[in-house]
Design a protein around this motif. Sequence first.
Motif, short mmCIF file in Angstrom:
data_model
loop_
_atom_site.label_atom_id
_atom_site.label_comp_id
_atom_site.label_asym_id
_atom_site.label_seq_id
_atom_site.Cartn_x
_atom_site.Cartn_y
_atom_site.Cartn_z
N ASP A 18 -22.32 30.89 -73.41
CA ASP A 18 -21.49 31.53 -74.68
C ASP A 18 -20.18 32.25 -74.17
OD1 ASP A 18 -22.65 30.39 -76.73
OD2 ASP A 18 -23.12 32.37 -77.55
N VAL A 22 -15.83 31.71 -74.22
CA VAL A 22 -14.82 32.39 -74.58
C VAL A 22 -13.78 32.55 -73.11
CG1 VAL A 22 -14.12 34.76 -74.70
CG2 VAL A 22 -16.31 33.86 -75.91
N THR A 47 -7.66 25.77 -79.17
CA THR A 47 -8.71 25.43 -80.10
C THR A 47 -9.55 24.22 -79.88
OG1 THR A 47 -7.49 26.28 -81.89
CG2 THR A 47 -9.31 24.86 -82.53
N GLU A 51 -13.44 23.74 -78.43
CA GLU A 51 -14.56 22.48 -78.93
C GLU A 51 -15.08 22.01 -77.97
OE1 GLU A 51 -15.33 22.42 -82.05
OE2 GLU A 51 -13.44 23.66 -83.04
N LEU A 106 -20.68 20.77 -87.07
CA LEU A 106 -19.88 19.89 -88.23
C LEU A 106 -19.51 18.69 -88.03
CD1 LEU A 106 -17.41 22.81 -89.35
CD2 LEU A 106 -19.58 21.95 -90.58
N GLY A 112 -11.81 16.08 -83.80
CA GLY A 112 -10.95 16.87 -84.05
C GLY A 112 -10.08 17.40 -82.82
N ARG A 115 -7.49 14.95 -82.00
CA ARG A 115 -6.16 15.19 -83.07
C ARG A 115 -5.27 16.34 -82.43
NH1 ARG A 115 -9.71 13.57 -87.11
NH2 ARG A 115 -10.32 15.65 -87.73
N MET B 21 -14.93 36.18 -80.24
CA MET B 21 -15.99 36.18 -80.42
C MET B 21 -16.84 35.19 -79.62
SD MET B 21 -16.87 36.84 -84.36
CE MET B 21 -15.71 35.41 -85.11
N SER B 22 -17.89 35.42 -79.06
CA SER B 22 -18.79 34.21 -78.42
C SER B 22 -19.36 33.71 -79.74
CB SER B 22 -19.59 34.95 -77.33
OG SER B 22 -20.61 35.61 -77.94
N ASP B 23 -19.99 32.65 -79.55
CA ASP B 23 -20.85 31.89 -80.69
C ASP B 23 -21.84 32.80 -81.08
OD1 ASP B 23 -19.02 30.09 -80.43
OD2 ASP B 23 -20.76 28.36 -79.75
N GLN B 24 -22.40 33.41 -80.04
CA GLN B 24 -23.58 34.49 -80.56
C GLN B 24 -23.26 35.73 -81.60
OE1 GLN B 24 -26.96 34.38 -80.34
NE2 GLN B 24 -26.76 32.15 -79.94
N ILE B 54 -7.30 32.02 -82.48
CA ILE B 54 -7.63 30.61 -82.84
C ILE B 54 -9.05 30.57 -83.90
CG2 ILE B 54 -7.00 29.59 -80.79
CD1 ILE B 54 -10.05 29.16 -80.56
N VAL B 55 -9.15 29.81 -84.66
CA VAL B 55 -10.38 29.57 -85.32
C VAL B 55 -10.66 28.20 -85.03
CG1 VAL B 55 -11.42 29.43 -87.73
CG2 VAL B 55 -9.84 31.32 -87.30
N ASP B 56 -11.71 27.98 -84.42
CA ASP B 56 -12.37 26.51 -84.12
C ASP B 56 -13.59 26.25 -85.06
OD1 ASP B 56 -14.76 28.03 -83.34
OD2 ASP B 56 -14.33 27.43 -81.27
N SER B 57 -14.23 25.13 -84.90
CA SER B 57 -15.06 24.62 -86.15
C SER B 57 -16.43 25.64 -86.11
CB SER B 57 -15.46 23.07 -85.74
OG SER B 57 -16.41 23.09 -84.64
N PHE B 58 -16.56 26.14 -85.04
CA PHE B 58 -17.87 27.16 -85.19
C PHE B 58 -17.52 28.32 -85.92
CE2 PHE B 58 -21.11 30.16 -83.68
CZ PHE B 58 -22.13 29.18 -83.66
N ARG B 61 -17.25 27.51 -89.52
CA ARG B 61 -18.43 27.18 -90.24
C ARG B 61 -18.99 28.59 -90.53
NH1 ARG B 61 -23.66 24.20 -88.03
NH2 ARG B 61 -23.18 25.47 -86.20
N LEU B 93 -7.31 19.83 -87.33
CA LEU B 93 -8.63 19.75 -86.81
C LEU B 93 -9.62 19.22 -87.76
CD1 LEU B 93 -10.75 20.61 -84.38
CD2 LEU B 93 -11.32 22.72 -85.88
#
Lengths: 139, 137
Positions: A18, A22, A47, A51, A106, A112, A115, B21-24, B54-58, B61, B93
């Motif tokens: 994780d 980052v 971004t 992903e 998702l 995404g 794009r 933030m990391s996903d955790q 940034i705000v990604d899909s994770f 969500r 996105l």
Amino acid sequence: MTAGVDLGAPRTQAIRSDEDVVRVRQLVRTVAVAAKLSLVDQTKLVTAASELARNTLVYGGGGTVEVSTVQNDRRRGVRIVFADSGPGIADLELALTDGYTTGGGLGLGLSGARRLVDEFDIRTGVGEGTTITVTKWSR
Amino acid sequence: MERVPILKIGDVLLVSIQVDMSDQTAIQLQDDLAERIVATGCHGVLIDITALDIVDSFVGRMLSTIASISKVLDAETVVVGMRPAVAITLVELGLSLNGIRTALNVERGMELIAASRDEDAYEPDGDDADAETTATA
């Protein structure tokens, strides 16, 4: 292959956790700023990288990322290569469909990210891992 | 792992995300917020993302999930401070941020939460509320 000449040594980052995702974001941001991408283009590229780095970790079982600055006859850009030696993608067309996921997300990561960049190249095969190359050019 | 602090201001829980933030860390925030809503009985959650580049899909969500969880726990979530470049990127996105209310800044977000509480206060006796609206109109 996509056109453009490498400028300087590419910078690499392993994707094993994780926290590495980052680090990938931070590395891509640094290179995008140095390449003078606009703020919106930086944001789109970081971004997309986030992903794709997460996909490398979650679906590819980890891998590496290589970030470099490239130049063609008119513009400067940033190229990122994500490589893993995971199971590969069996149905690429399906994997690139909005909303399709095998991982409980998702289903927007791959479609995404495509794009958000100017060039998107994917090499994959079952048992052969996956390599995704994306490029964002300055305007 | 870093942890995002949650502050209580009156009836509202305020979260200002200041780290990449990391996903955790994001999942931890989701869990912490649910706990704090129940523990404090707060009716509003304000998430300030001014510092997020940034705000990604994770993360998108996570914001949607927080909004859904807080709704179930009788709290309203408002996300504030989204940067223009982040908004443009989110739309491209393909992320719709379903169920999330947004405001431009913390002050407006607070107003939005207060206003939605006022609306809710009328709901148990809907007829009276209508009468009052008509009377003041």
